[in-house]
Design an enzyme around this catalytic site. Structure first.
Site, mmCIF file in Angstrom:
data_model
loop_
_atom_site.group_PDB
_atom_site.id
_atom_site.type_symbol
_atom_site.label_atom_id
_atom_site.label_comp_id
_atom_site.label_asym_id
_atom_site.label_seq_id
_atom_site.Cartn_x
_atom_site.Cartn_y
_atom_site.Cartn_z
ATOM 1 N N HIS A 35 1.726 5.042 -3.396
ATOM 2 C CA HIS A 35 0.614 5.155 -2.434
ATOM 3 C C HIS A 35 -0.593 5.810 -3.105
ATOM 4 C CE1 HIS A 35 4.073 5.708 0.648
ATOM 5 N NE2 HIS A 35 3.547 4.547 0.938
ATOM 6 N N SER A 85 9.298 4.627 -0.208
ATOM 7 C CA SER A 85 9.624 5.858 0.524
ATOM 8 C C SER A 85 11.080 5.887 0.967
ATOM 9 C CB SER A 85 8.714 6.003 1.746
ATOM 10 O OG SER A 85 7.376 6.108 1.355
ATOM 11 N N ARG A 126 3.568 -4.733 -3.888
ATOM 12 C CA ARG A 126 4.494 -4.499 -5.007
ATOM 13 C C ARG A 126 5.165 -5.785 -5.440
ATOM 14 N NH1 ARG A 126 7.281 0.118 -1.517
ATOM 15 N NH2 ARG A 126 6.517 -1.383 -0.008
ATOM 16 N N LYS A 174 10.537 4.609 15.878
ATOM 17 C CA LYS A 174 11.015 4.909 14.517
ATOM 18 C C LYS A 174 11.451 6.364 14.411
ATOM 19 C CE LYS A 174 8.897 2.284 10.697
ATOM 20 N NZ LYS A 174 7.863 2.346 9.668
HETATM 21 P P1 ADP Z 1 4.868 1.047 6.092
HETATM 22 O O1 ADP Z 1 5.568 1.987 6.994
HETATM 23 O O2 ADP Z 1 3.746 0.253 6.717
HETATM 24 O O3 ADP Z 1 5.775 0.216 5.199
HETATM 25 P P2 ADP Z 1 4.376 2.668 3.799
HETATM 26 O O4 ADP Z 1 4.067 4.108 3.990
HETATM 27 O O5 ADP Z 1 5.698 2.348 3.211
HETATM 28 O O6 ADP Z 1 4.080 1.991 5.167
HETATM 29 O O7 ADP Z 1 3.291 1.954 2.891
HETATM 30 C C1 ADP Z 1 1.924 1.872 3.184
HETATM 31 C C2 ADP Z 1 1.254 0.939 2.194
HETATM 32 O O8 ADP Z 1 1.490 1.385 0.877
HETATM 33 C C3 ADP Z 1 1.745 -0.506 2.221
HETATM 34 O O9 ADP Z 1 0.644 -1.352 1.973
HETATM 35 C C4 ADP Z 1 2.706 -0.581 1.080
HETATM 36 O O10 ADP Z 1 2.808 -1.893 0.552
HETATM 37 C C5 ADP Z 1 2.021 0.334 0.088
HETATM 38 N N1 ADP Z 1 2.964 0.887 -0.881
HETATM 39 C C6 ADP Z 1 4.094 1.556 -0.626
HETATM 40 N N2 ADP Z 1 4.719 1.906 -1.766
HETATM 41 C C7 ADP Z 1 3.944 1.420 -2.790
HETATM 42 C C8 ADP Z 1 4.062 1.412 -4.224
HETATM 43 N N3 ADP Z 1 5.105 1.961 -4.836
HETATM 44 N N4 ADP Z 1 3.078 0.807 -4.948
HETATM 45 C C9 ADP Z 1 2.034 0.238 -4.309
HETATM 46 N N5 ADP Z 1 1.879 0.188 -2.964
HETATM 47 C C10 ADP Z 1 2.817 0.773 -2.215
#
Ligand code: ADP
Length: 153
Positions: free
Chosen positions: A18, A129, A91, A42
């Site tokens: 992120h 995450s 990703r 959630k």
């Molecule tokens: P959600 O609950 O919508 O999946 P996340 O917190 O997991 O939200 O992710 C928010 C954004 O960050 C999304 O666009 C996701 O694709 C991006 N993201 C998450 N992890 C990575 C990573 N390792 N590299 C690049 N983008 C990421």
């Protein structure tokens, strides 16, 4: 018109994936709003307050980044905070398919909000995450996967 991007997500917890997307997007926008979505169905690992304070610590020095939380539709929140862009990270091709659907539905609802995608750096494409939470639950070390400004045990 100010270019304001909303970066929505759960950030449970924020990872270096992120962080990297946000830092790489900074030169493109006047302001980035990191928006923590609250979905009542959630179960989160970290509380909203904790997730927010971790993100604030990471970007403490960035005056063009704000951290907010929201309930409801992302496009409605964009209108509320006057964000004209939604920022997302990609990703894998699975991310692409998932994000494509959301972005096209958002576009159908609100025509003048554009979703902007940034491809993850290759070294971040396996970081998510969910796995970080599993490592935490099992007492492992997550320091390589989360921003250096924060600590989690
Ligand atoms: P959600 O609950 O919508 O999946 P996340 O917190 O997991 O939200 O992710 C928010 C954004 O960050 C999304 O666009 C996701 O694709 C991006 N993201 C998450 N992890 C990575 C990573 N390792 N590299 C690049 N983008 C990421």
């Amino acid at each position: 018109m100010k270019r304001i991007a909303l970066f929505p997500g759960s950030f449970d917890p924020i990872t270096i994936g992120h962080e990297s997307i946000i830092r790489r997007a900074l030169p493109l926008f006047d302001e980035i709003i990191i928006a923590i979505g609250i979905n009542s169905t959630k179960n989160y690992y970290l509380s909203l307050e904790k997730r927010k304070s971790l993100i604030q610590q990471v970007f403490a020095k960035e005056s063009h980044i704000k951290v907010l939380s929201y309930k409801g539709l992302t496009v409605d929140f964009c209108k509320k905070v006057k964000a004209n862009y939604i920022l997302r990270g990609l990703r894998t091709s699975a991310d692409f398919e998932f994000e494509r659907g959301i972005a096209q539905m958002n576009k159908a609802m609100v025509h003048d909000i554009e979703t902007i995608f940034i491809l993850s750096n290759p070294e971040h494409s396996a970081i998510n995450s969910t796995i970080v939470r599993d490592i935490l639950r099992n007492g492992g070390d997550v320091s390589a996967f989360i921003p250096k400004e924060i600590q989690l045990k």
